[in-house]
Structures are given as C-alpha cells and as structure tokens.
Scaffold this active site. Structure first.
Site, PDB file in Angstrom:
ATOM      1  N   SER A 226     -29.986   4.064  89.718  1.00  0.00           N
ATOM      2  CA  SER A 226     -30.977   4.530  90.681  1.00  0.00           C
ATOM      3  C   SER A 226     -32.370   4.341  90.110  1.00  0.00           C
ATOM      4  O   SER A 226     -32.533   3.880  88.972  1.00  0.00           O
ATOM      5  CB  SER A 226     -30.746   6.014  91.009  1.00  0.00           C
ATOM      6  OG  SER A 226     -31.048   6.825  89.885  1.00  0.00           O
ATOM      7  N   LYS A 227     -33.366   4.721  90.889  1.00  0.00           N
ATOM      8  CA  LYS A 227     -34.762   4.505  90.504  1.00  0.00           C
ATOM      9  C   LYS A 227     -35.104   5.199  89.179  1.00  0.00           C
ATOM     10  O   LYS A 227     -35.948   4.731  88.428  1.00  0.00           O
ATOM     11  CB  LYS A 227     -35.676   5.028  91.618  1.00  0.00           C
ATOM     12  CG  LYS A 227     -37.098   4.470  91.557  1.00  0.00           C
ATOM     13  CD  LYS A 227     -37.122   2.987  91.897  1.00  0.00           C
ATOM     14  CE  LYS A 227     -38.525   2.420  91.837  1.00  0.00           C
ATOM     15  NZ  LYS A 227     -38.548   0.969  92.036  1.00  0.00           N
ATOM     16  N   ARG A 228     -34.409   6.302  88.882  1.00  0.00           N
ATOM     17  CA  ARG A 228     -34.741   7.024  87.644  1.00  0.00           C
ATOM     18  C   ARG A 228     -34.381   6.212  86.399  1.00  0.00           C
ATOM     19  O   ARG A 228     -34.870   6.487  85.313  1.00  0.00           O
ATOM     20  CB  ARG A 228     -34.035   8.378  87.604  1.00  0.00           C
ATOM     21  CG  ARG A 228     -32.519   8.301  87.412  1.00  0.00           C
ATOM     22  CD  ARG A 228     -31.891   9.684  87.310  1.00  0.00           C
ATOM     23  NE  ARG A 228     -30.466   9.589  87.135  1.00  0.00           N
ATOM     24  CZ  ARG A 228     -29.590   9.446  88.099  1.00  0.00           C
ATOM     25  NH1 ARG A 228     -30.012   9.359  89.349  1.00  0.00           N
ATOM     26  NH2 ARG A 228     -28.289   9.371  87.856  1.00  0.00           N
ATOM     27  N   HIS A 229     -33.500   5.212  86.567  1.00  0.00           N
ATOM     28  CA  HIS A 229     -33.123   4.380  85.424  1.00  0.00           C
ATOM     29  C   HIS A 229     -34.115   3.241  85.184  1.00  0.00           C
ATOM     30  O   HIS A 229     -34.033   2.536  84.189  1.00  0.00           O
ATOM     31  CB  HIS A 229     -31.723   3.778  85.644  1.00  0.00           C
ATOM     32  CG  HIS A 229     -30.635   4.806  85.676  1.00  0.00           C
ATOM     33  ND1 HIS A 229     -29.901   5.064  86.810  1.00  0.00           N
ATOM     34  CD2 HIS A 229     -30.186   5.662  84.720  1.00  0.00           C
ATOM     35  CE1 HIS A 229     -29.021   6.021  86.544  1.00  0.00           C
ATOM     36  NE2 HIS A 229     -29.179   6.405  85.297  1.00  0.00           N
ATOM     37  N   GLY A 230     -35.030   3.044  86.124  1.00  0.00           N
ATOM     38  CA  GLY A 230     -35.979   1.929  85.993  1.00  0.00           C
ATOM     39  C   GLY A 230     -35.960   1.063  87.226  1.00  0.00           C
ATOM     40  O   GLY A 230     -35.590   1.499  88.317  1.00  0.00           O
TER      41      GLY A 230
END
Length: 469
Positions: free
Chosen positions: A241-245
């Site tokens: 997801s976006k939190r991973h980059g």
C-alpha cells in the site's frame, strides 16, 4: 499443431498503472512472448464514474515505460456491451438463464429471514423455474442458472485444484434491469471472443473464476487455463500500500529506476528460475513458466530492486544508456542536455555507470560533466580548498601542461609531483576533486581529467588555485 498462446492484461482505469498490475502485465507478456503467442490489452472501463481518457492514458503510459508492447488495438470493454448482452440473451433462449422479477425489497426480506433462521443468505429466486406464462409486465434482471449440487473445481496452474461447493454459488445476475451487462459476464465473453488461452491474474480474482466458468459451461465454450498469482506484500508482510512507498510505475520512472531493471525485479518477485537473480528480457521470456510461480505472496524489497537495477545500468550499452538518461530527464522535467554535454557523457559512461543504481545516482556522478565553469564546490569539497591546497594546485598545473593526455602519463605526472612534495597522492586527490567537480565523491580524478580534456581540466584547476568558484 498446438493452439497459439494468447494472454491478456485487463486493468480497470484507476488513474495509474499500479506496481502489482505491472507485474501481472509482465507475467502475461513474458508467457506469450516466450511462446510466440499474442499479448492483448483490454481496458475494463465499464465503471463510468472513474473511467476517463486520462486514467486510460496513464495505464498506457505505464505500459509503454515498462516496455510491455501489446498486439493489436486496445480493446474497450464498455464498447462491447451489446455483445455481452447478446450472449446473455442466448443463454436465456437456451434455458441456461432466466428472467427474475424479484424486487430489491423481496430479496432483502429473503436474506433477513435466512439470517434469522441460520440459513445461507444466498438468494434463491422463485422465478428460476417459473412458467413464462406467469411472467408479469415488470422490470427484471437476467440470472444464470447456477448448478445446485456437487462442486466446481478450478484447475489452477499456480494454486492447484481449488474446489468450491456449488451450494455456495448463487444465480448470478448477468443483465441488470436496465439491460446492461455485469462485469462477470463481460470478462468471460471478452476472454472467449479474444481467444484468450491463459488467464494469468491476481489471486484476488480466484473466486471470480468459478462464476466465470459457469458462463463458459452454459455457452459450451472451452475453458482457458487459469493461473492466479499471489499479491505483492510490503516488507512487513502486509498487502502493498501507499505506506510502503511508491505504488505507480510512473513514480518508479521518476525516481530513475531503469525499466529493464524493473522488469527483471518484478519478474523475480513471486517467480523464480533456479537461483538466477539478474537476467535479460530474452532469458526471462525463454525461462518464464507458470510452474515457477510461488503460492505465497512476494515481498517488495527496495534494496533488491536497486541492486538489480544497478546491474542493468552497468550492462546497458553506452549509447542506449545515454538515450534512457534523456528520457528520464524529460520525465522529470529536466532540460535536455546540449550535444557537447551528451558527447562528454557518452565518452565517460565507462566510469559513470559502474555502481550507479538509478539514473539520479549516475547523473550525480556525472556532475563534473554537467557543471559549467566556474565550478562552485559544495561544503564538503570546499573544505578541501585551503590556502595550502590552492598553492599545491598552482604548482601542479605546469606538470600537467606538459603531460601527454593519457591515463598512464597523467598518473605518472601526478604521482611524481606528489613524491616530489613528499605527500601521498590521496592528499592531492581531494583538492583536485573539489576543483574538477565541486564534489568529494566522484569518479577517479584521472577519469575526470581524461573525459574533460586538457584545456578544461587546466582551466578548472586554475580557477580553484586562484580561488575562483
């Protein structure tokens, strides 16, 4: 002669090509290309709310950057709605589907009662076997007649045999009350009409296969080979997801990863060929097979991506790399380089591309080429330019003015000068780096001198010796 392999990538236009979608496209591309088959692209644009020309273009741009060329025209699922409806009406005429006049209120009441009695909430329509003579003049949906007994077995090339009890499958709606086809129908009809032999997609579509197989069976169509691949997870084991980059391929393009490295890394993400980590497109196409896809989710690892991208940059032909750098600069709105700068870049590529993992890293190493006089040193390099070191550079200049401009002669002249001053060459190299590049981390000073040439080298050393820049 065996049937030609046909695969497809069928994204919904959500605004950009997700990295997970890019890997799905890559697997389909590799499987088809390695077998002399066809790789098709279908845009599943039936959702009017989010299907825009801009979103579709973003997917096409992502595919183009990844180098995943498709055969034939891009197919719009929405444009084929009449064909999807035609198939539903054929099933209706053959008794494989039926008109259901149940209202939303009646369906909700059925489910509420089933829940209260602890029964399955899958809707069983009273219209399934009703006499057409009893049909009212009212809106209806068209439902498929799902099998009630036994089980549906999805023979999956990755997951193995997956069994779904038929009493878990409802009489799926094929056409809505306004006559428009549903997604499940559209996918099955499109795959059949496009001649798709292998449906390679994320395992979040696994349950869809059982429903789509009902349509194939009702129409008497041969089933494609299904291969449902595990999704990509982040380093923490959770769904990417976006939190991973970064999630979109365009972001990786703008970060300066080479497309060849992305293809290599994504191919290796969930698929393996022995212990091979670094390979070319040709090798990937030759080796790729569904047997090599693992059943467990793969974990995205930026360090591994950078390592593989570094190998690809180092292995790329110098002229091709120069072209890719120009494309990267265009993608991030950097100005195009002059022919003179490009010529210097090309001549220096032998020492620039080693150990550079991204294009920005390569361009940082090439800063001594890209910069113009007077060179303005950064803080770390400026610390190398003391009064003493400037004096040393002044004394060095005459030695270089008379040197033959080959690496061997330059090394000999510089080392002889250092010996004459009773210093190690390292003491001389720091001020020279600062003078030539304005940086403390650069290629070898001798590489920089050879690439810049005698006139420019002496001019930069002279500027630094005089305190200019």
């Amino acid at each position: 002669m065996s049937q030609q392999v046909v695969t497809r990538f069928a994204p919904s236009p959500t605004g950009y090509l997700h990295i997970g979608g890019a890997r799905t496209a890559l697997f389909n591309w590799l499987f088809a290309r390695g077998r002399g088959g066809r790789f098709l692209l279908r845009i599943e644009d039936t959702d009017k709310a989010r299907s825009t020309p801009e979103a579709t273009q973003a997917i096409l741009d992502g595919m183009a950057w990844m180098g995943l060329d498709h055969d034939g025209d891009v197919i719009s699922q929405a444009a084929r709605a009449d064909r999807h409806a035609e198939v539903a009406h054929r099933m209706l005429a053959a008794g494989k589907a039926y008109k259901c006049f149940a209202t939303q209120e009646e369906i909700q009441a059925f489910r509420d009662n089933a829940r209260a009695e602890g029964r399955s909430t899958l809707y069983h329509s009273p219209w399934r076997d009703a006499d057409p003579a009893t049909h009212p003049d009212a809106p209806f949906v068209v439902r498929i007649k799902a099998p009630r007994d036994g089980a549906t077995i999805i023979r999956d090339a990755v997951q193995g045999d997956v069994t779904i009890r038929n009493d878990q499958l409802d009489d799926m709606v094929l056409l809505r009350s306004d006559g428009t086809p549903v997604y499940m129908l559209a996918v099955a009809v499109d795959d059949f009409d496009m001649g798709v032999t292998h449906v390679i997609r994320g395992d979040d579509h696994l349950n869809n296969a059982a429903r789509q197989m009902m349509i194939y069976d009702a129409m008497g169509w041969p089933l494609p080979v299904y291969a449902h691949i595990p999704l990509i997870h982040g380093p923490d084991g959770k769904k990417l997801s976006k939190r991973h980059g970064a999630l979109g391929t365009v972001e990786y393009q703008q970060m300066g990863y080479p497309a060849s490295g992305m293809r290599n890394y994504l191919a290796r993400l969930g698929w393996s060929h022995g212990d091979d980590e670094f390979f070319t497109d040709a090798q990937a196409q030759e080796w790729f097979d569904l047997d090599g896809i693992g059943k467990s989710p793969a974990r995205f690892d930026f360090k591994k991506l950078e390592n593989i991208c570094g190998h690809h940059i180092a292995a790329t032909d110098d002229a091709a790399l120069l072209h890719e750098l120009a494309e990267f600069r265009r993608a991030v709105d950097l100005p195009a380089l002059s022919p003179e700068k490009n010529a210097l870049l090309l001549s220096g590529m032998y020492c620039l591309k080693e150990r550079a993992r991204t294009y920005p890293e390569l361009l940082e190493k090439a800063e001594f080429i890209l910069a113009d006089r007077p060179i303005v040193p950064d803080e770390k390099a400026a610390a190398q330019l003391t009064d003493v070191s400037r004096g040393i550079l002044r004394e060095l200049t005459p030695h270089l003015q008379n040197a033959s401009w080959t690496r061997e002669n330059l090394e000999a002249s510089a080392n002889a000068f250092a010996a004459e001053k009773e210093m190690k060459f390292g003491k001389l190299a720091g001020p020279m780096r600062a003078a030539l590049a304005g940086r403390s981390a650069t290629p070898s000073v001798f590489d920089m001198m050879l690439i810049l040439g005698q006139e420019e080298t002496l001019a930069r050393l002279g500027d630094a010796a005089q305190g200019d820049g």
